[in-house]
Design an enzyme around this catalytic site. Structure first.
Site, PDB file in Angstrom:
ATOM      1  N   GLU A   1      67.662  41.222  63.794  1.00 40.16           N
ATOM      2  CA  GLU A   1      67.521  42.660  64.002  1.00 40.16           C
ATOM      3  C   GLU A   1      68.653  43.443  63.347  1.00 40.16           C
ATOM      4  OE1 GLU A   1      65.410  43.021  68.335  1.00 40.16           O
ATOM      5  OE2 GLU A   1      67.448  42.267  68.290  1.00 40.16           O
TER       6      GLU A   1
ATOM      7  N   GLY B   1      58.065  45.401  72.208  1.00 40.93           N
ATOM      8  CA  GLY B   1      56.617  45.344  72.353  1.00 40.93           C
ATOM      9  C   GLY B   1      56.072  46.756  72.560  1.00 40.93           C
TER      10      GLY B   1
ATOM     11  N   MET C   1      64.154  44.349  76.318  1.00 41.95           N
ATOM     12  CA  MET C   1      64.945  43.640  77.313  1.00 41.95           C
ATOM     13  C   MET C   1      66.418  44.068  77.406  1.00 41.95           C
ATOM     14  SD  MET C   1      63.226  39.858  76.683  1.00 41.95           S
ATOM     15  CE  MET C   1      63.952  39.106  78.131  1.00 41.95           C
ATOM     16  N   GLU C   2      66.788  45.133  76.705  1.00 39.17           N
ATOM     17  CA  GLU C   2      68.211  45.508  76.692  1.00 39.17           C
ATOM     18  C   GLU C   2      68.495  47.006  76.832  1.00 39.17           C
ATOM     19  OE1 GLU C   2      66.845  43.897  73.974  1.00 39.17           O
ATOM     20  OE2 GLU C   2      67.334  41.844  74.529  1.00 39.17           O
TER      21      GLU C   2
ATOM     22  N   ASP D   1      55.223  43.651  68.363  1.00 37.08           N
ATOM     23  CA  ASP D   1      54.077  42.984  68.997  1.00 37.08           C
ATOM     24  C   ASP D   1      53.443  43.926  70.007  1.00 37.08           C
ATOM     25  OD1 ASP D   1      55.205  42.340  71.877  1.00 37.08           O
ATOM     26  OD2 ASP D   1      56.823  41.922  70.463  1.00 37.08           O
TER      27      ASP D   1
HETATM   28  N1  SAH Z   1      61.211  33.668  71.991  1.00 37.13           N
HETATM   29  C1  SAH Z   1      62.266  34.493  71.503  1.00 37.13           C
HETATM   30  C2  SAH Z   1      62.737  35.362  72.608  1.00 37.13           C
HETATM   31  C3  SAH Z   1      62.598  36.754  72.219  1.00 37.13           C
HETATM   32  S1  SAH Z   1      62.880  37.851  73.506  1.00 37.13           S
HETATM   33  C4  SAH Z   1      63.366  33.641  70.953  1.00 37.13           C
HETATM   34  O1  SAH Z   1      63.358  32.473  71.184  1.00 37.13           O
HETATM   35  O2  SAH Z   1      64.258  34.163  70.283  1.00 37.13           O
HETATM   36  C5  SAH Z   1      62.369  39.300  72.705  1.00 37.13           C
HETATM   37  C6  SAH Z   1      63.435  40.179  72.139  1.00 37.13           C
HETATM   38  O3  SAH Z   1      62.806  41.224  71.426  1.00 37.13           O
HETATM   39  C7  SAH Z   1      64.263  40.855  73.202  1.00 37.13           C
HETATM   40  O4  SAH Z   1      65.558  41.069  72.734  1.00 37.13           O
HETATM   41  C8  SAH Z   1      63.502  42.163  73.464  1.00 37.13           C
HETATM   42  O5  SAH Z   1      64.361  43.277  73.574  1.00 37.13           O
HETATM   43  C9  SAH Z   1      62.576  42.353  72.264  1.00 37.13           C
HETATM   44  N2  SAH Z   1      61.127  42.313  72.531  1.00 37.13           N
HETATM   45  C10 SAH Z   1      60.199  42.298  71.557  1.00 37.13           C
HETATM   46  N3  SAH Z   1      58.957  42.244  72.068  1.00 37.13           N
HETATM   47  C11 SAH Z   1      59.085  42.214  73.415  1.00 37.13           C
HETATM   48  C12 SAH Z   1      58.157  42.119  74.485  1.00 37.13           C
HETATM   49  N4  SAH Z   1      56.838  42.037  74.259  1.00 37.13           N
HETATM   50  N5  SAH Z   1      58.634  42.092  75.751  1.00 37.13           N
HETATM   51  C13 SAH Z   1      59.964  42.164  75.973  1.00 37.13           C
HETATM   52  N6  SAH Z   1      60.885  42.242  74.992  1.00 37.13           N
HETATM   53  C14 SAH Z   1      60.466  42.268  73.713  1.00 37.13           C
END
Ligand code: SAH
Length: 273
Positions: free
Chosen positions: A21, A87, A202-203, A226
């Site tokens: 990012e 998302g 998530m932040e 997504d």
């Molecule tokens: N599976 C991934 C985890 C990604 S968590 C890995 O192994 O790296 C997703 C990250 O992108 C988080 O930092 C969050 O802020 C953002 N994000 C993107 N799409 C999201 C969604 N649908 N729900 C929650 N956070 C999402």
């Protein structure tokens, strides 16, 4: 560490959760120096003549809160920008669109019946507002990115693969929680409970709470990776790998150049809503 006097003392902290990012920003820094603190690497330097500190928070609210606090308390940043992916929070928001926070809420905060759902206990609020001026400048940077930089920034095949035909910019409510939302029903429930929702991540709202408590102006921008449904994990991975960094790089460059040309107004009570 000393804090340099620069551009009316502005020092911009730039946080992303993941490497993808923010890739390219550290490389673009002039005279970067690297400092490790609390299991994170902080890069200090000049980004397009703006005094900046770049850092990866990693994922989740605690990680983001820790990082934002450190940026302010240890590295003396005066403003914080969070740039990353999210998302879609509503079906009018599509992959490749850009979302700028008008307000942020922690969607997994629920101390009811002691406090209303979503309210951060003992603070008396559930929603946190970013700095208006910084957000408006971001809005301009995002529009200019889409109109002027997009062909150069995003490869044709990515544009076709992700259906990035006419990406749009939205300003609205971002909900953060310690949960990757990948379930249509969960998303619908959040969308129903939080009017005006445009993105889930998530932040952001954790950074928002820290900035509220420390009285530091901040803004949050997210590229939609997504639809927060059953395909979210797959779409997220692809988007983050191929296009997320381009969005962050070009938009941050436009923002820094804008800040450099006309430094932000000195803060007043009313300017900071
Ligand atoms: N599976 C991934 C985890 C990604 S968590 C890995 O192994 O790296 C997703 C990250 O992108 C988080 O930092 C969050 O802020 C953002 N994000 C993107 N799409 C999201 C969604 N649908 N729900 C929650 N956070 C999402």
């Amino acid at each position: 560490m000393h804090i340099k006097e620069h551009h009316q003392n502005m020092r911009l902290g730039i946080i992303s959760a993941l490497h993808e990012e923010q890739a390219g920003l550290v490389e673009a820094m002039e005279r970067p120096s690297r400092l490790i603190h609390g299991m994170r690497e902080y890069f200090l330097g000049q980004l397009w003549e703006i005094d900046a500190v770049c850092v990866l928070s990693r994922i989740g609210k605690v990680a983001a809160a820790m990082t934002a606090t450190t940026l302010v308390e240890k590295f003396g940043v005066t403003h914080i920008l969070f740039t990353g992916v999210a998302g879609a929070g509503d079906n009018t928001v599509r992959v490749g669109d850009i979302v700028i926070a008008e307000s942020l809420v922690q969607h997994d905060m629920d101390a009811s019946p002691l406090f209303p759902r979503f309210e951060v206990p003992l603070i008396g609020r559930s929603h946190f507002q970013p700095n208006l001026e910084l957000s408006m400048r971001l809005l301009g940077a995002a529009h200019d990115f889409l109109e002027l930089d997009f062909p150069e920034a995003i490869r044709n095949e990515d544009r076709h693969d992700f259906g990035l035909e006419q990406p749009r910019v939205h300003r609205g409510l971002i909900a953060s929680g310690d949960q990757f939302v990948n379930d249509r029903q969960r998303l619908q429930a959040l969308n129903g409970a939080l009017p005006g929702l445009v993105a889930v991540e998530m932040e952001g709202a954790a950074v928002a709470q820290v900035c509220h408590e420390l009285d530091v102006p901040f803004a949050v921008i997210r590229a939609i990776s997504d639809n927060a449904n059953e395909n979210a994990a797959h779409d997220f991975m692809r988007f983050v790998k191929s296009v997320a960094a381009q969005y962050a790089f070009y938009i941050t460059r436009r923002l820094c150049r804008d800040l450099q040309q006309s430094p932000p107004q000195p803060r007043t009570e009313s300017a900071d809503t």
